[in-house]
Design a protein around this motif. Sequence first.
Motif, PDB file in Angstrom:
ATOM      1  N   VAL A   1      -6.420   8.145  -3.944  1.00  0.00           N
ATOM      2  CA  VAL A   1      -7.309   8.958  -4.779  1.00  0.00           C
ATOM      3  C   VAL A   1      -6.549  10.152  -5.332  1.00  0.00           C
ATOM      4  CG1 VAL A   1      -9.345  10.444  -4.728  1.00  0.00           C
ATOM      5  CG2 VAL A   1      -9.416   8.213  -3.642  1.00  0.00           C
ATOM      6  N   THR A   2      -5.763  10.805  -4.507  1.00  0.00           N
ATOM      7  CA  THR A   2      -5.000  11.973  -4.942  1.00  0.00           C
ATOM      8  C   THR A   2      -3.974  11.574  -5.993  1.00  0.00           C
ATOM      9  OG1 THR A   2      -5.270  12.910  -2.735  1.00  0.00           O
ATOM     10  CG2 THR A   2      -3.595  13.904  -4.137  1.00  0.00           C
TER      11      THR A   2
ATOM     12  N   ALA B   1      -7.990   5.973  11.038  1.00  0.00           N
ATOM     13  CA  ALA B   1      -7.441   7.227  10.525  1.00  0.00           C
ATOM     14  C   ALA B   1      -6.324   6.951   9.525  1.00  0.00           C
ATOM     15  CB  ALA B   1      -6.924   8.090  11.676  1.00  0.00           C
ATOM     16  N   ILE B   2      -5.463   5.986   9.830  1.00  0.00           N
ATOM     17  CA  ILE B   2      -4.388   5.621   8.904  1.00  0.00           C
ATOM     18  C   ILE B   2      -4.974   5.100   7.589  1.00  0.00           C
ATOM     19  CG2 ILE B   2      -2.482   3.992   8.517  1.00  0.00           C
ATOM     20  CD1 ILE B   2      -1.781   6.296  10.393  1.00  0.00           C
ATOM     21  N   GLN B   3      -6.010   4.276   7.684  1.00  0.00           N
ATOM     22  CA  GLN B   3      -6.652   3.751   6.483  1.00  0.00           C
ATOM     23  C   GLN B   3      -7.260   4.877   5.652  1.00  0.00           C
ATOM     24  OE1 GLN B   3      -6.408   0.507   5.586  1.00  0.00           O
ATOM     25  NE2 GLN B   3      -7.252   1.173   3.651  1.00  0.00           N
ATOM     26  N   ASP B   4      -7.871   5.862   6.313  1.00  0.00           N
ATOM     27  CA  ASP B   4      -8.422   7.016   5.596  1.00  0.00           C
ATOM     28  C   ASP B   4      -7.328   7.784   4.869  1.00  0.00           C
ATOM     29  OD1 ASP B   4     -10.991   6.449   6.379  1.00  0.00           O
ATOM     30  OD2 ASP B   4     -11.045   7.937   7.995  1.00  0.00           O
ATOM     31  N   LEU B   5      -6.185   7.963   5.524  1.00  0.00           N
ATOM     32  CA  LEU B   5      -5.074   8.664   4.876  1.00  0.00           C
ATOM     33  C   LEU B   5      -4.544   7.883   3.674  1.00  0.00           C
ATOM     34  CD1 LEU B   5      -3.122   9.996   7.986  1.00  0.00           C
ATOM     35  CD2 LEU B   5      -4.418  11.330   6.311  1.00  0.00           C
ATOM     36  N   LYS B   6      -4.457   6.573   3.798  1.00  0.00           N
ATOM     37  CA  LYS B   6      -4.016   5.746   2.666  1.00  0.00           C
ATOM     38  C   LYS B   6      -4.979   5.880   1.492  1.00  0.00           C
ATOM     39  CE  LYS B   6      -1.564   2.179   5.280  1.00  0.00           C
ATOM     40  NZ  LYS B   6      -1.568   0.746   5.679  1.00  0.00           N
TER      41      LYS B   6
END
Length: 78
Positions: free
Chosen positions: A72-73, A62-67
């Motif tokens: 991207v943003t 989940a942390i990796q997905d947020l990073k």
Amino acid sequence: MAKFSEINPNTQKIWTRDQLFLAYTEEKKINQQRENGILTIDDYGNDFVSRCQIHSKEFNLAIQDLKNLFKVTKKLFA
């Protein structure tokens, strides 16, 4: 359908169908040998450790997905 990617701790390779079935039958035998299906303290301890490992892995993913989302943003609005 996604490919099964869990590692067999005995072989350090991805589980094969035959290995999974063999592990399942062995675990089933162990469970049937338990007297009245009562779990021991060691069973609860092993379950707790396994669950902690799963939660740790999921949290790190989940942390990796947020990073990745942040990167991207940041590129979109930079």
